[in-house]
Design a protein around this motif. Structure first.
Motif, PDB file in Angstrom:
ATOM      1  N   LEU A 112      20.667  86.582  18.202  1.00 57.11           N
ATOM      2  CA  LEU A 112      19.372  86.090  17.719  1.00 57.11           C
ATOM      3  C   LEU A 112      18.337  86.100  18.844  1.00 57.11           C
ATOM      4  CD1 LEU A 112      20.755  83.247  15.504  1.00 57.11           C
ATOM      5  CD2 LEU A 112      19.082  84.931  14.715  1.00 57.11           C
ATOM      6  N   TYR A 135      14.993  80.566  18.105  1.00 49.24           N
ATOM      7  CA  TYR A 135      14.050  81.592  17.623  1.00 49.24           C
ATOM      8  C   TYR A 135      12.709  81.474  18.360  1.00 49.24           C
ATOM      9  CZ  TYR A 135      17.127  80.730  13.540  1.00 49.24           C
ATOM     10  OH  TYR A 135      18.187  80.478  12.716  1.00 49.24           O
ATOM     11  N   LYS A 249      31.189  78.102  13.327  1.00 47.98           N
ATOM     12  CA  LYS A 249      31.358  76.981  12.421  1.00 47.98           C
ATOM     13  C   LYS A 249      32.311  77.370  11.282  1.00 47.98           C
ATOM     14  CE  LYS A 249      28.552  75.202  15.223  1.00 47.98           C
ATOM     15  NZ  LYS A 249      27.145  74.952  15.274  1.00 47.98           N
ATOM     16  N   ARG A 257      33.992  82.170  21.089  1.00 46.91           N
ATOM     17  CA  ARG A 257      32.813  83.027  21.054  1.00 46.91           C
ATOM     18  C   ARG A 257      33.005  84.343  20.295  1.00 46.91           C
ATOM     19  NH1 ARG A 257      29.750  80.291  20.593  1.00 46.91           N
ATOM     20  NH2 ARG A 257      28.097  81.783  21.014  1.00 46.91           N
ATOM     21  N   TYR A 347      25.118  69.580   7.691  1.00 43.47           N
ATOM     22  CA  TYR A 347      24.016  68.728   8.148  1.00 43.47           C
ATOM     23  C   TYR A 347      23.401  67.908   7.027  1.00 43.47           C
ATOM     24  CZ  TYR A 347      24.339  71.760  12.203  1.00 43.47           C
ATOM     25  OH  TYR A 347      24.810  72.441  13.283  1.00 43.47           O
TER      26      TYR A 347
END
Ligand code: PLP
Length: 408
Positions: A112, A135, A249, A257, A347
Motif C-alpha cells: 500500500l 495511505y 488478520k 509477514r 473493530y
C-alpha cells in the motif's frame, strides 16, 4: 552534507499511539495495582494454527538439505501459493485472474505504501476519513499531499467523510480525484460497503479514468452475504482497481509477514502525452527492482491455510475474534452506547456520549474502567467524537471490560 527529502520532515511523529502510550504510562504509575485491559490493540494475539506450524517446520527442514534448499525465489511469489490464492479467493467467487496478475509480498502495508511510486505527483488523491494512516503518510512522503492545514488536513488530499451522517458510506466528492483509497471492511470504523455502494465508486472510476486502491485486509471477517469480498465482484473493476490482501488478520501472520496484491492487466494509466501503460507491467518492474521475494518458508506457511484443515483452523480463530466483537458490541449497546462495525470486522466504532470528544472519552474510560481504547480523531478529523475498540484480545478481557463500562 546530504540533503534530506523535505517531504519526510513534514510528517509528525506518530502522535496517536505515542500519546496513548504516554497517558497509559502515567495512569499506571499513579495506579500501580490497576489491571489495565487494552481494547486498543491492532495486533492479533492468538497463535498460528497447527497446519501453518506444520508447514513451517517442513519448509525449514527443506532448507536444511542440499536437494530441497531454496535461495532467491521469484520476486512475484511462488506459483504454488499464487495458484491457491486464485483458486480459493477468486475463482470460487466467479473472478478470473491470471497468475501474473497476483504478486506475493511481505504484507499489505508495504504494498500500500510502495504502490504510490507508480503515480505522478500531479495526481489528486482521495481518502476516506477516518482512515488507516498509511495511505495519507505515504503520499506525504511522496510529496503529493501539499501542506497540513489548521484542521489537521493535507490541503492537496481530498477527504471523504464517513460518519453516522452518511451511514459510513463516503460520497463522490465535487473535486475529481485520480486515485481513491478504499478499505472495506474498514479500519477503523469496522463498517462495510454494499455491492451497490461499491459499484458507485467503480462506475465513477470507469467514467473518470481514476484508479481505486482497494484494501481488503479484513476480508476474512465478512459474515454477511451481501457484503462484497473482492472489488472484482463489481463489473468493470478489473479495469480500474488494484486489490490488496493480507494474511495478517486472516491467519495471524502479523509476525510472519505475508500478503498479496492483485494488479489486473486491464488497469492502465497514462503519461502526460496520453500514452497508456499497464500498471501490472510497472508494478512488476518495480518489484523486480526493489523487492527480492517473500521467504520460501513463509509462502509455504501461507499456502497451508488453503487446505481443508487449514481453512477450518483459521476460521476458528477468526470466529473467536468475531465472538469477542459480538460481546463488546452487544454489551455496549445494552448500556445505551451507539456502536457500529464488529459484524464483518474485528473493530467496533463507538459514538462518544454527548459532551465527550474522542480524547475526553479515552481519559474517562481509562480512569474509571481501566480500559484502553483508541481515540477516533487519531484516524482523521471525521473520527472526532468516536473511539475504536478492537476484538483482538481475550474473551475474558472483553467480558470484564463490559462489566467495567457499567461503572461509567
Ligand atoms: N490495511 C489495513 C486497513 C490495516 O489495518 C493493516 C494492519 O493493521 C494493514 C493493511 C497492514 O497489513 P499487513 O500486516 O499485511 O502489513
Amino acid at each position: 552534507m546530504g540533503v534530506v527529502n523535505k517531504n519526510f520532515t513534514k510528517l509528525n511523529e506518530n502522535y496517536l499511539f505515542s500519546e496513548i502510550a504516554h497517558r497509559v504510562r502515567d495512569f499506571k504509575a499513579a495506579n500501580p495495582d490497576a489491571k489495565v485491559i487494552s481494547l486498543g490493540i491492532g495486533d492479533v494475539t492468538r497463535p498460528l494454527c497447527p497446519e501453518v506450524i506444520k508447514a513451517l517446520h517442513s519448509a525449514v527442514d527443506e532448507m536444511a538439505c542440499k536437494e530441497t534448499f531454496h535461495g532467491y525465489g521469484p520476486e512475484q511469489g511462488y506459483s504454488f501459493l499464487i495458484e491457491k490464492i486464485i483458486e480459493h479467493d477468486y475463482k470460487s467467487r466467479g473472478i478470473k485472474l491470471q497468475p501474473s496478475e497476483v504478486f506475493i509480498s511481505d504484507g499489505a502495508k508495504s504494498d500500500l505504501g510502495n504502490i504510490s511510486e507508480l503515480f505522478d505527483n500531479g495526481n489528486l488523491v482521495a481518502v476516506t476519513d477516518p482512515v488507516y494512516p498509511v495511505y495519507v503518510d505515504t503520499n506525504v512522503m511522496a510529496g503529493r499531499a501539499g501542506e497540513l492545514d489548521e484542521n489537521g488536513c493535507w490541503n492537496n488530499i481530498v477527504y471523504l467523510p464517513s460518519t453516522l451522517k452518511n451511514d459510513f458510506v463516503p460520497e463522490i466528492p465535487k473535486e475529481c480525484p485520480d486515485i481513491i483509497y478504499l478499505c472495506y471492511p474498514n479500519n477503523p470504523t469496522g463498517t462495510t460497503l454494499s455491492k451497490e455502494a461499491l459499484k458507485m465508486w467503480v462506475d465513477y472510476a470507469l467514467k473518470n479514468k481514476a484508479i481505486i486502491l482497494y484494501d481488503s485486509a479484513y476480508e476474512a471477517f465478512i459474515t454477511e452475504n451481501d457484503v462484497p469480498h473482492s472489488i472484482y465482484e463489481i463489473k468493470g473493476a478489473e479495469k480500474v482497481a488494484i486489490e490488496f490482501r493480507s494474511f495478517s488478520k486472516t491467519a495471524g501472520f502479523t509476525g510472519l509477514r505475508c500478503g498479496y496484491t492483485v494488479v489486473p492487466k486491464g488497469v492502465v494509466a497514462s503519461d502526460s502525452e496520453g500514452n497508456e501503460f499497464q500498471l501490472n507491467h510497472l508494478w512488476n518492474r518495480r518489484q523486480c527492482t526493489k523487492f527480492n521475494g517473500t521467504a520460501y518458508i513463509v509462502q509455504r506457511a501461507a499456502a497451508a491455510i488453503y487446505s481443508q484443515q487449514g481453512q477450518k483452523e483459521i476460521k476458528e480463530t477468526v470466529s473467536y475474534y468475531l465472538n469477542n466483537a459480538k460481546i463488546l458490541r452487544e454489551g455496549l449497546s445494552e448500556l445505551g452506547y451507539q456502536v457500529y462495525g464488529g459484524v464483518n470486522a474485528p473493530y467496533i466504532w463507538l459514538k462518544t456520549p454527548e459532551g465527550f470528544g474522542s480524547w475526553e472519552f479515552f481519559d474517562a474510560v481509562l480512569n474509571k474502567c481501566h480500559v484502553v481504547v483508541t481515540p477516533g480523531v487519531g484516524f482523521g478529523p471525521s473520527g472526532e467524537g468516536y473511539v475504536r475498540l478492537t476484538s483482538f484480545g481475550t474473551t475474558e478481557d472483553c467480558v470484564e471490560a463490559i462489566e467495567r463500562f457499567k461503572k461509567l
